[in-house]
Scaffold this active site. Sequence first.
Site, PDB file in Angstrom:
ATOM      1  N   LEU A   1       0.837  -1.201   0.000  1.00 37.97           N
ATOM      2  CA  LEU A   1       0.000   0.000   0.000  1.00 37.97           C
ATOM      3  C   LEU A   1       0.872   1.251   0.000  1.00 37.97           C
ATOM      4  O   LEU A   1       0.502   2.264  -0.600  1.00 37.97           O
ATOM      5  CB  LEU A   1      -0.935  -0.006   1.200  1.00 37.97           C
ATOM      6  CG  LEU A   1      -1.909   1.174   1.244  1.00 37.97           C
ATOM      7  CD1 LEU A   1      -2.879   1.107   0.070  1.00 37.97           C
ATOM      8  CD2 LEU A   1      -2.667   1.214   2.556  1.00 37.97           C
ATOM      9  N   TYR A   2       2.022   1.208   0.692  1.00 38.29           N
ATOM     10  CA  TYR A   2       2.942   2.353   0.651  1.00 38.29           C
ATOM     11  C   TYR A   2       3.269   2.715  -0.795  1.00 38.29           C
ATOM     12  O   TYR A   2       3.155   3.871  -1.216  1.00 38.29           O
ATOM     13  CB  TYR A   2       4.222   2.031   1.413  1.00 38.29           C
ATOM     14  CG  TYR A   2       5.327   3.034   1.164  1.00 38.29           C
ATOM     15  CD1 TYR A   2       5.260   4.309   1.702  1.00 38.29           C
ATOM     16  CD2 TYR A   2       6.425   2.693   0.378  1.00 38.29           C
ATOM     17  CE1 TYR A   2       6.263   5.244   1.459  1.00 38.29           C
ATOM     18  CE2 TYR A   2       7.435   3.613   0.136  1.00 38.29           C
ATOM     19  CZ  TYR A   2       7.354   4.885   0.675  1.00 38.29           C
ATOM     20  OH  TYR A   2       8.342   5.800   0.419  1.00 38.29           O
ATOM     21  N   ALA A   3       3.690   1.722  -1.578  1.00 38.41           N
ATOM     22  CA  ALA A   3       4.028   1.972  -2.977  1.00 38.41           C
ATOM     23  C   ALA A   3       2.816   2.476  -3.753  1.00 38.41           C
ATOM     24  O   ALA A   3       2.928   3.374  -4.594  1.00 38.41           O
ATOM     25  CB  ALA A   3       4.576   0.699  -3.613  1.00 38.41           C
TER      26      ALA A   3
ATOM     27  N   THR B   1       0.289   4.217  -2.603  1.00 34.61           N
ATOM     28  CA  THR B   1      -0.003   5.613  -2.284  1.00 34.61           C
ATOM     29  C   THR B   1       1.001   6.557  -2.932  1.00 34.61           C
ATOM     30  O   THR B   1       0.656   7.679  -3.306  1.00 34.61           O
ATOM     31  CB  THR B   1      -0.036   5.851  -0.765  1.00 34.61           C
ATOM     32  OG1 THR B   1       1.247   5.538  -0.179  1.00 34.61           O
ATOM     33  CG2 THR B   1      -1.128   5.038  -0.086  1.00 34.61           C
ATOM     34  N   LYS B   2       2.255   6.118  -3.071  1.00 30.39           N
ATOM     35  CA  LYS B   2       3.253   6.955  -3.742  1.00 30.39           C
ATOM     36  C   LYS B   2       2.932   7.095  -5.233  1.00 30.39           C
ATOM     37  O   LYS B   2       3.056   8.174  -5.809  1.00 30.39           O
ATOM     38  CB  LYS B   2       4.650   6.378  -3.534  1.00 30.39           C
ATOM     39  CG  LYS B   2       5.216   6.659  -2.150  1.00 30.39           C
ATOM     40  CD  LYS B   2       5.331   8.155  -1.918  1.00 30.39           C
ATOM     41  CE  LYS B   2       6.010   8.530  -0.632  1.00 30.39           C
ATOM     42  NZ  LYS B   2       6.107   9.994  -0.443  1.00 30.39           N
TER      43      LYS B   2
END
Length: 336
Positions: free
Chosen positions: A151-153, A155-156
């Site tokens: 999810l981090y990737a 959102t980026k």
Amino acid sequence: MRFLITGTAGFIGFHLAKRLLEAGHDVVGFDGMTPYYDVRLKAARHAILARFPSFQPVEGRLEDAAALGQAAELARPDVIVHLAAQAGVRYSLENPKAYVDANLVGTWNVLEVAKRWQVQHLLSASSSSVYGAAETVPFGEVDKTDEPLTLYAATKKAGEVMAHSYAHLWKIPTTAFRFFTVYGPWGRPDMALFKFVAAILKEEPIEIYGQGQMRRDFTYIDDLVEAVVRLLPVAPQEANRVTGPHVVDSLSREGPFRVVNIGGGQPVGLLPFIDTVEAALGRPAIRKMLPMQKGDVPQTYASPALLEALTGYSPRTRVEDGVKAFVAWYREYYGV
């Protein structure tokens, strides 16, 4: 010039703000001082910036549009550099909502501020994580980035495409830069180098995921700041495409928007990297080999061709020298 920088108590934001303040610019720093890692380290960074009379800190969360708006009123920015985010690939498995709040809602709030102030240049931090487990190397800015592994990737990547829409709709010159494993003095405690040094000095095991077979394109903090500073005056303009050998410009066909890798294109294996850390510390690590963690990628490998074409510069600090500098800072800061 007048800058609004989000994340000035963070690792990268601190170093960039310090560089700009030393050059005589005015900086308003916006930071949430979140407890994702030791807030005392963040406070120490801000204390150094506070020595400059042209630095004004504002504490607030990215998702607090009113607080961010107040910081912008104070800054009246010519340029916005958006570095604040909920960081960490692995933490996104534990607390995904933090990433939605900070990286999606927060980035939208920053875009609204840029729209209101019609800034000369908006620069926004993305990540090499958007490339996922891409096998074609080196990673180029126009490569497909539609398969994020965390999810981090995600959102980026979402931050990039949100910024593109605002660049198109409101003609905001925007550069999204993709960082590749940034390290150096004042680094983050959740990053591998910090963890390795802390554990080795305590004679505790270090955790080596993927059986140590991963590779990372490490970028020393001073190199990254130099690249960002050189990109500041290179605001994307529609139809102003750069050309050169091996260069494929990511300039959008629909607005003043560009994506730029900030990495040196010299990936290092995890095990040789640990050898370098051991050499800098003068003692061996106790190695605990573990399987690949969920969401990890086997390698990162930047193509610096576009950055070089735009700025004449690419990261060049040797890992051996960068690790030595971090170890020297760590020993001084923690008195070990």
